[in-house]
Design a protein around this motif. Structure first.
Motif, PDB file in Angstrom:
ATOM      1  N   ILE A   8      21.095 -20.783  17.403  1.00 26.11           N
ATOM      2  CA  ILE A   8      20.071 -20.688  16.354  1.00 26.11           C
ATOM      3  C   ILE A   8      19.072 -21.826  16.482  1.00 26.11           C
ATOM      4  N   LYS A   9      17.793 -21.467  16.471  1.00 29.09           N
ATOM      5  CA  LYS A   9      16.721 -22.461  16.402  1.00 29.09           C
ATOM      6  C   LYS A   9      16.226 -22.506  14.961  1.00 29.09           C
ATOM      7  N   SER A  14      15.356 -29.020   8.270  1.00 29.82           N
ATOM      8  CA  SER A  14      16.154 -28.172   7.379  1.00 29.82           C
ATOM      9  C   SER A  14      17.519 -27.796   7.961  1.00 29.82           C
ATOM     10  N   ILE A  15      17.957 -28.504   9.003  1.00 29.44           N
ATOM     11  CA  ILE A  15      19.222 -28.160   9.658  1.00 29.44           C
ATOM     12  C   ILE A  15      20.402 -28.129   8.685  1.00 29.44           C
ATOM     13  N   PRO A  16      20.628 -29.161   7.872  1.00 29.75           N
ATOM     14  CA  PRO A  16      21.809 -29.120   6.992  1.00 29.75           C
ATOM     15  C   PRO A  16      21.798 -27.950   6.005  1.00 29.75           C
ATOM     16  N   GLU A  17      20.650 -27.696   5.408  1.00 25.93           N
ATOM     17  CA  GLU A  17      20.552 -26.602   4.431  1.00 25.93           C
ATOM     18  C   GLU A  17      20.748 -25.247   5.095  1.00 25.93           C
ATOM     19  N   VAL A  18      20.130 -25.046   6.249  1.00 30.34           N
ATOM     20  CA  VAL A  18      20.271 -23.780   6.972  1.00 30.34           C
ATOM     21  C   VAL A  18      21.723 -23.591   7.411  1.00 30.34           C
ATOM     22  N   ALA A  19      22.334 -24.648   7.922  1.00 29.45           N
ATOM     23  CA  ALA A  19      23.728 -24.571   8.371  1.00 29.45           C
ATOM     24  C   ALA A  19      24.656 -24.188   7.224  1.00 29.45           C
ATOM     25  N   GLU A  20      24.465 -24.787   6.064  1.00 30.45           N
ATOM     26  CA  GLU A  20      25.313 -24.474   4.907  1.00 30.45           C
ATOM     27  C   GLU A  20      25.135 -23.029   4.454  1.00 30.45           C
ATOM     28  N   ARG A  21      23.900 -22.547   4.459  1.00 24.69           N
ATOM     29  CA  ARG A  21      23.665 -21.152   4.053  1.00 24.69           C
ATOM     30  C   ARG A  21      24.315 -20.176   5.035  1.00 24.69           C
ATOM     31  N   ILE A  22      24.197 -20.474   6.318  1.00 22.17           N
ATOM     32  CA  ILE A  22      24.796 -19.602   7.330  1.00 22.17           C
ATOM     33  C   ILE A  22      26.322 -19.651   7.239  1.00 22.17           C
ATOM     34  N   ALA A  23      26.874 -20.847   7.056  1.00 25.22           N
ATOM     35  CA  ALA A  23      28.332 -20.998   6.964  1.00 25.22           C
ATOM     36  C   ALA A  23      28.909 -20.220   5.793  1.00 25.22           C
ATOM     37  N   ALA A  24      28.131 -20.003   4.756  1.00 23.01           N
ATOM     38  CA  ALA A  24      28.606 -19.285   3.572  1.00 23.01           C
ATOM     39  C   ALA A  24      28.592 -17.761   3.748  1.00 23.01           C
ATOM     40  N   LEU A  25      27.994 -17.273   4.829  1.00 25.54           N
ATOM     41  CA  LEU A  25      27.898 -15.829   5.045  1.00 25.54           C
ATOM     42  C   LEU A  25      29.235 -15.234   5.473  1.00 25.54           C
ATOM     43  N   ASP A  51      29.449  -4.264  12.851  1.00 20.05           N
ATOM     44  CA  ASP A  51      29.359  -5.323  11.837  1.00 20.05           C
ATOM     45  C   ASP A  51      28.473  -6.475  12.292  1.00 20.05           C
ATOM     46  N   LEU A  52      28.327  -6.641  13.606  1.00 19.16           N
ATOM     47  CA  LEU A  52      27.446  -7.698  14.108  1.00 19.16           C
ATOM     48  C   LEU A  52      26.023  -7.504  13.624  1.00 19.16           C
ATOM     49  N   ALA A  53      25.588  -6.259  13.557  1.00 23.67           N
ATOM     50  CA  ALA A  53      24.223  -5.972  13.093  1.00 23.67           C
ATOM     51  C   ALA A  53      24.032  -6.382  11.637  1.00 23.67           C
ATOM     52  N   ASP A  54      25.083  -6.230  10.844  1.00 23.41           N
ATOM     53  CA  ASP A  54      24.987  -6.644   9.440  1.00 23.41           C
ATOM     54  C   ASP A  54      24.890  -8.157   9.329  1.00 23.41           C
ATOM     55  N   VAL A  55      25.695  -8.865  10.114  1.00 22.78           N
ATOM     56  CA  VAL A  55      25.767 -10.318   9.989  1.00 22.78           C
ATOM     57  C   VAL A  55      24.597 -11.023  10.658  1.00 22.78           C
ATOM     58  N   ILE A  56      24.276 -10.655  11.901  1.00 24.72           N
ATOM     59  CA  ILE A  56      23.302 -11.447  12.653  1.00 24.72           C
ATOM     60  C   ILE A  56      21.857 -11.092  12.274  1.00 24.72           C
ATOM     61  N   PRO A  57      21.343  -9.918  12.639  1.00 22.36           N
ATOM     62  CA  PRO A  57      19.968  -9.649  12.205  1.00 22.36           C
ATOM     63  C   PRO A  57      19.866  -9.373  10.704  1.00 22.36           C
ATOM     64  N   GLY A  58      20.949  -8.879  10.121  1.00 18.87           N
ATOM     65  CA  GLY A  58      20.918  -8.542   8.695  1.00 18.87           C
ATOM     66  C   GLY A  58      20.975  -9.730   7.762  1.00 18.87           C
ATOM     67  N   HIS A  59      21.650 -10.824   8.189  1.00 18.40           N
ATOM     68  CA  HIS A  59      21.795 -11.977   7.294  1.00 18.40           C
ATOM     69  C   HIS A  59      21.373 -13.305   7.929  1.00 18.40           C
ATOM     70  N   ILE A  60      21.956 -13.638   9.093  1.00 10.88           N
ATOM     71  CA  ILE A  60      21.640 -14.938   9.701  1.00 10.88           C
ATOM     72  C   ILE A  60      20.140 -15.064   9.982  1.00 10.88           C
ATOM     73  N   SER A  61      19.550 -14.062  10.598  1.00  5.65           N
ATOM     74  CA  SER A  61      18.125 -14.128  10.953  1.00  5.65           C
ATOM     75  C   SER A  61      17.209 -14.189   9.744  1.00  5.65           C
ATOM     76  N   LYS A  62      17.718 -13.776   8.590  1.00  7.71           N
ATOM     77  CA  LYS A  62      16.899 -13.767   7.368  1.00  7.71           C
ATOM     78  C   LYS A  62      17.057 -15.027   6.529  1.00  7.71           C
ATOM     79  N   VAL A  63      17.926 -15.943   6.945  1.00 10.77           N
ATOM     80  CA  VAL A  63      18.070 -17.200   6.219  1.00 10.77           C
ATOM     81  C   VAL A  63      16.778 -17.993   6.375  1.00 10.77           C
ATOM     82  N   PRO A  64      16.194 -18.446   5.263  1.00 10.43           N
ATOM     83  CA  PRO A  64      14.966 -19.239   5.364  1.00 10.43           C
ATOM     84  C   PRO A  64      15.179 -20.466   6.246  1.00 10.43           C
ATOM     85  N   GLY A  65      14.268 -20.673   7.182  1.00  8.59           N
ATOM     86  CA  GLY A  65      14.363 -21.796   8.102  1.00  8.59           C
ATOM     87  C   GLY A  65      14.844 -21.406   9.488  1.00  8.59           C
TER      88      GLY A  65
END
Length: 93
Positions: A8-9, A14-25, A51-65
């Motif tokens: 993830i780039k 915003s690394i800590p905030e993005v990391a925490e949001r992703i870790a909570a998914l 399920d990868l489609a739900d998690v990666i483009p569906g959630h991780i890619s949409k996390v602000p930052g």
């Protein structure tokens, strides 16, 4: 279980905030901040490929930052670390 490694780039401020949001998914087992071309690595473990489609483009890619992701799907595990940890649950005195 399907395991994928998501590189993830993100913006460095915003690394800590993005990391925490992703870790909570759901489906994300760990998130590491790293050096190199990417800022974070997320380990995603899901029961089915779909399920990868739900998690990666569906959630991780949409996390602000999150600026971009690169996904690698694992074929085989060679480490016994997870297996040993699973068998050790509840064995401590």
């Amino acid at each position: 279980m399907i395991t994928s490694i998501v590189l993830i780039k993100t913006s460095t401020d915003s690394i800590p905030e993005v990391a925490e949001r992703i870790a909570a998914l759901e489906g994300v087992s760990e998130v590491y901040s790293v050096t190199g071309a990417h800022n974070l690595i997320a380990m995603v473990r899901v029961p089915r490929h779909d399920d990868l489609a739900d998690v990666i483009p569906g959630h991780i890619s949409k996390v602000p930052g999150v600026l971009s992701t690169e996904t690698h799907i694992a074929f085989r595990t060679y480490s016994q670390h997870d297996l040993e940890a699973a068998f050790a649950i509840g064995l401590e005195g």
